[in-house]
Write a protein that holds these residues in place. Structure first.
Motif, PDB file in Angstrom:
ATOM      1  N   GLU A 210     -17.911   5.427   6.825  1.00 49.17           N
ATOM      2  CA  GLU A 210     -16.387   4.999   6.391  1.00 49.17           C
ATOM      3  C   GLU A 210     -16.619   3.585   5.991  1.00 49.17           C
ATOM      4  O   GLU A 210     -15.743   3.335   5.106  1.00 49.17           O
ATOM      5  N   GLU A 211     -17.385   2.624   6.729  1.00 49.14           N
ATOM      6  CA  GLU A 211     -17.532   1.249   6.173  1.00 49.14           C
ATOM      7  C   GLU A 211     -18.001   1.333   4.745  1.00 49.14           C
ATOM      8  O   GLU A 211     -17.585   0.656   3.715  1.00 49.14           O
ATOM      9  N   ASN A 212     -18.960   2.417   4.346  1.00 50.05           N
ATOM     10  CA  ASN A 212     -19.191   2.293   2.860  1.00 50.05           C
ATOM     11  C   ASN A 212     -18.192   2.878   2.006  1.00 50.05           C
ATOM     12  O   ASN A 212     -18.221   2.338   0.879  1.00 50.05           O
ATOM     13  N   GLU A 213     -17.418   3.722   2.390  1.00 54.52           N
ATOM     14  CA  GLU A 213     -16.382   4.036   1.514  1.00 54.52           C
ATOM     15  C   GLU A 213     -15.423   3.055   1.331  1.00 54.52           C
ATOM     16  O   GLU A 213     -14.587   3.069   0.426  1.00 54.52           O
ATOM     17  N   ILE A 214     -14.818   2.230   2.375  1.00 59.06           N
ATOM     18  CA  ILE A 214     -14.038   1.294   2.436  1.00 59.06           C
ATOM     19  C   ILE A 214     -14.452   0.209   1.406  1.00 59.06           C
ATOM     20  O   ILE A 214     -13.818  -0.058   0.611  1.00 59.06           O
ATOM     21  N   GLN A 215     -15.802  -0.254   1.519  1.00 56.34           N
ATOM     22  CA  GLN A 215     -16.214  -1.196   0.635  1.00 56.34           C
ATOM     23  C   GLN A 215     -16.418  -0.570  -0.857  1.00 56.34           C
ATOM     24  O   GLN A 215     -16.141  -1.563  -1.804  1.00 56.34           O
ATOM     25  N   LYS A 216     -16.886   0.415  -0.928  1.00 54.69           N
ATOM     26  CA  LYS A 216     -16.601   1.055  -2.454  1.00 54.69           C
ATOM     27  C   LYS A 216     -15.254   1.014  -2.950  1.00 54.69           C
ATOM     28  O   LYS A 216     -14.943   0.707  -4.281  1.00 54.69           O
ATOM     29  N   MET A 217     -14.334   1.445  -2.173  1.00 57.30           N
ATOM     30  CA  MET A 217     -12.878   1.466  -2.577  1.00 57.30           C
ATOM     31  C   MET A 217     -12.514  -0.206  -2.957  1.00 57.30           C
ATOM     32  O   MET A 217     -11.802  -0.518  -3.904  1.00 57.30           O
ATOM     33  N   THR A 218     -12.837  -1.095  -2.276  1.00 56.05           N
ATOM     34  CA  THR A 218     -12.637  -2.482  -2.248  1.00 56.05           C
ATOM     35  C   THR A 218     -13.342  -2.913  -3.612  1.00 56.05           C
ATOM     36  O   THR A 218     -12.635  -3.617  -4.409  1.00 56.05           O
ATOM     37  N   ASP A 219     -14.437  -2.505  -3.785  1.00 58.21           N
ATOM     38  CA  ASP A 219     -15.109  -2.777  -5.006  1.00 58.21           C
ATOM     39  C   ASP A 219     -14.474  -2.423  -6.410  1.00 58.21           C
ATOM     40  O   ASP A 219     -14.204  -3.340  -7.247  1.00 58.21           O
ATOM     41  N   ASP A 220     -14.040  -1.164  -6.281  1.00 61.03           N
ATOM     42  CA  ASP A 220     -13.160  -0.684  -7.247  1.00 61.03           C
ATOM     43  C   ASP A 220     -11.946  -1.613  -7.533  1.00 61.03           C
ATOM     44  O   ASP A 220     -11.694  -1.649  -8.803  1.00 61.03           O
ATOM     45  N   PHE A 221     -11.068  -1.760  -6.585  1.00 52.90           N
ATOM     46  CA  PHE A 221      -9.882  -2.720  -6.752  1.00 52.90           C
ATOM     47  C   PHE A 221     -10.098  -3.950  -7.271  1.00 52.90           C
ATOM     48  O   PHE A 221      -9.490  -4.437  -8.166  1.00 52.90           O
ATOM     49  N   VAL A 222     -11.255  -4.636  -6.800  1.00 53.33           N
ATOM     50  CA  VAL A 222     -11.838  -6.107  -7.250  1.00 53.33           C
ATOM     51  C   VAL A 222     -11.985  -5.856  -8.569  1.00 53.33           C
ATOM     52  O   VAL A 222     -11.679  -6.830  -9.445  1.00 53.33           O
ATOM     53  N   LYS A 223     -12.782  -4.828  -9.146  1.00 54.07           N
ATOM     54  CA  LYS A 223     -13.155  -4.758 -10.510  1.00 54.07           C
ATOM     55  C   LYS A 223     -11.784  -4.401 -11.465  1.00 54.07           C
ATOM     56  O   LYS A 223     -11.806  -5.158 -12.619  1.00 54.07           O
ATOM     57  N   LYS A 224     -10.819  -3.915 -10.772  1.00 57.42           N
ATOM     58  CA  LYS A 224      -9.654  -3.623 -11.628  1.00 57.42           C
ATOM     59  C   LYS A 224      -8.820  -4.938 -11.763  1.00 57.42           C
ATOM     60  O   LYS A 224      -8.498  -5.126 -12.660  1.00 57.42           O
ATOM     61  N   ILE A 225      -8.795  -5.656 -10.687  1.00 55.15           N
ATOM     62  CA  ILE A 225      -8.160  -7.018 -10.855  1.00 55.15           C
ATOM     63  C   ILE A 225      -9.125  -7.941 -11.721  1.00 55.15           C
ATOM     64  O   ILE A 225      -8.263  -8.565 -12.454  1.00 55.15           O
TER      65      ILE A 225
END
Length: 183
Positions: free
Chosen positions: A154-169
């Motif tokens: 779950e933590e890995n999934e959350i981090q991956k999701m966070t990284d995707d959004f930061v890249k979008k920003i």
């Protein structure tokens, strides 16, 4: 297992807010979105400008505001002057014209800094959402609802999701900065 959709939705909302903020930043061309936050006193009620006037962009550096009632011209002019768009309205009694001068190099650099700052604020918001999500899954693990392996997944999934959004920003920051810096 935690439902990560609510956190993904919150991150999407952060992106939407940033898009709205960027739409109000003037990038050398006349963009009617800079008027989105302006409200006019219409019979005692603050009303969005778009609901009391037609807004058009007949040329790249000109916005024309055509009030639906001639009596609103002065009120719209006052609202524009009170806003922070930095353009002085010209009115001929029937329509209001906003002429957009070319941006100076100094002003472009200020806008680029502002764009970066707003982007960084959005990243902070995304990271706060990540922290909340991780807290939720850690509580689940403590309560015995999920195993340590599931917690790690779950933590890995959350981090991956966070990284995707930061890249979008980051992409949004680059795109808007380029728009402001080029004529």
């Amino acid at each position: 297992m935690a439902d990560l959709q609510q956190f993904r939705d919150n991150m999407n909302k952060t992106i939407s807010v940033l898009e709205e903020e960027y739409a109000t930043i003037r990038a050398g061309r006349a963009n009617p979105n800079i008027l989105n936050r302006i409200t006019v006193d219409y019979y005692g009620t603050p009303t969005p400008l778009q609901q009391v006037a037609g807004i058009s962009v007949p040329e790249a550096r000109l916005i024309v505001i055509q009030p639906w009632e001639a009596s609103l011209v002065k009120d719209i002019e006052k609202a524009i002057l009170a806003s922070d768009i930095g353009i002085t309205p010209n009115n001929d009694g029937k329509v209001i014209r906003l002429n957009f001068p070319d941006l100076t190099e100094e002003r472009r650099k200020e806008l680029a800094k502002d764009i970066k700052k707003r982007g960084e604020d959005a990243k902070v918001s995304i990271r706060n959402i990540r922290r909340e999500a991780i807290d939720v899954v850690k509580k689940e693990e403590k309560a015995g609802d999920i195993s340590e392996d599931e917690l790690r997944d779950e933590e890995n999934e959350i981090q991956k999701m966070t990284d995707d959004f930061v890249k979008k920003i980051d992409q949004m920051i680059d795109t808007k900065s380029d728009e402001v810096m080029t004529v």
